[in-house]
Structures are given as structure tokens and as C-alpha cells.
Design an enzyme around this catalytic site. Structure first.
Site, PDB file in Angstrom:
ATOM      1  N   ARG A  44      -8.839 -22.453  21.148  1.00 53.87           N
ATOM      2  CA  ARG A  44      -9.342 -21.072  21.098  1.00 53.87           C
ATOM      3  C   ARG A  44     -10.673 -20.958  21.828  1.00 53.87           C
ATOM      4  O   ARG A  44     -10.948 -19.954  22.481  1.00 53.87           O
ATOM      5  CB  ARG A  44      -9.511 -20.597  19.656  1.00 53.87           C
ATOM      6  CG  ARG A  44      -8.243 -20.568  18.854  1.00 53.87           C
ATOM      7  CD  ARG A  44      -7.271 -19.550  19.369  1.00 53.87           C
ATOM      8  NE  ARG A  44      -6.135 -19.469  18.453  1.00 53.87           N
ATOM      9  CZ  ARG A  44      -4.908 -19.234  18.838  1.00 53.87           C
ATOM     10  NH1 ARG A  44      -4.624 -19.033  20.106  1.00 53.87           N
ATOM     11  NH2 ARG A  44      -3.932 -19.174  17.964  1.00 53.87           N
ATOM     12  N   LYS A  97      -8.957 -15.459  17.807  1.00 54.85           N
ATOM     13  CA  LYS A  97      -7.587 -15.236  17.346  1.00 54.85           C
ATOM     14  C   LYS A  97      -7.183 -16.277  16.301  1.00 54.85           C
ATOM     15  O   LYS A  97      -7.293 -17.476  16.523  1.00 54.85           O
ATOM     16  CB  LYS A  97      -6.631 -15.295  18.532  1.00 54.85           C
ATOM     17  CG  LYS A  97      -5.199 -15.014  18.167  1.00 54.85           C
ATOM     18  CD  LYS A  97      -4.322 -15.066  19.393  1.00 54.85           C
ATOM     19  CE  LYS A  97      -2.867 -14.927  19.007  1.00 54.85           C
ATOM     20  NZ  LYS A  97      -1.991 -15.116  20.161  1.00 54.85           N
TER      21      LYS A  97
END
Length: 135
Positions: A44, A97
Site C-alpha cells: 500500500r 486502502k
């Protein structure tokens, strides 16, 4: 590194620190793989990273990884590269996310360092940012 079309290679690098599982998976075509939340967070960080291109270094760090760094490590990392590096918060945090709101950090190059340790050129750097210089 130049690509076949002549353009420079751009990298997006994300780093995280923590526990993970690693091993060889598969019988007919065995492959080494790593698993775990640490790996997912690093992925991420890379997804949301600033591109490193044209000789500029930019690493996107999770809070865990930034907490493990210190001024000495950043200085040593910069030594062999001939650049000055800075470690700073990336804004007021960002939405990651699957992880929610997270304060992230950047390690970026801010200039070339010459033999005496002085910076020969710098990108825009505000007065309150801490610069880690080559010793």
C-alpha cells in the site's frame, strides 16, 4: 536506467517493518513468497508513493518503519549515494486502502553532496524541515 524507448525508469518504493511469514510454495513450480500484514502495508505504501525519477530518491514509509529509522541510519544510507536525504511527514496523513487513515513518511533526496558534506543544489525545502547531511 534507461528503458528501451529512451525514457528514464521511474520507481515507486514503499517500506514497512514488522513480522511476516516466508517460504517456498508449490511442488511442480516452487517459488519463494512472503505473506502477512507487513507485506500488505508495504504494498500500500508503494501504491501511494511518489515516483523516484531523474536521479531523485523517494521512499514512502509506514509509521512503523519511520519509527525504526533514526538520523544516523538516514545519514549512513545517504553516504554511498552522494546525496542529502530528509525524513519528513507526508502531509497530515492519508487514506490507505484497507487500512484506514494513516500518517505516512517520506525519505527524499534534496540535493547532491560534495566531498566536504555541503549541499550543491537543493529542491524546495522549508526552514523547519530537518536535513540529514553526509558526514
Amino acid at each position: 536506467v534507461r528503458r528501451p524507448d529512451g525514457s528514464e525508469t521511474a520507481l515507486k518504493v514503499g517500506l514497512n517493518s514488522g513480522e511476516l511469514c516466508a517460504g517456498v510454495i508449490g511442488v511442480s513450480s516452487p517459488r519463494f513468497s512472503i505473506f502477512g500484514n507487513t507485506v500488505n502495508v508495504a504494498s500500500r505504501m508503494a501504491s501511494n508513493a511518489v515516483r523516484s525519477e531523474a536521479g531523485k530518491i523517494s521512499l514512502h514509509l509506514s509509521p512503523t518503519c519511520a519509527n525504526n529509522l533514526n538520523q544516523d541510519l538516514v545519514s549512513v544510507t545517504g553516504r554511498g549515494l552522494g546525496v542529502t536525504l530528509k525524513l519528513e511527514k507526508r502531509g497530515e496523513g492519508m487514506q490507505i486502502k484497507g487500512k484506514g487513515w494513516m500518517q505516512t513518511w517520506l525519505v527524499e533526496s534534496v540535493g547532491e553532496t560534495v566531498a566536504d558534506g555541503s549541499v550543491t543544489r537543493r529542491s524546495s525545502v522549508s526552514v523547519d524541515e530537518t536535513l540529514y547531511r553526509r558526514e
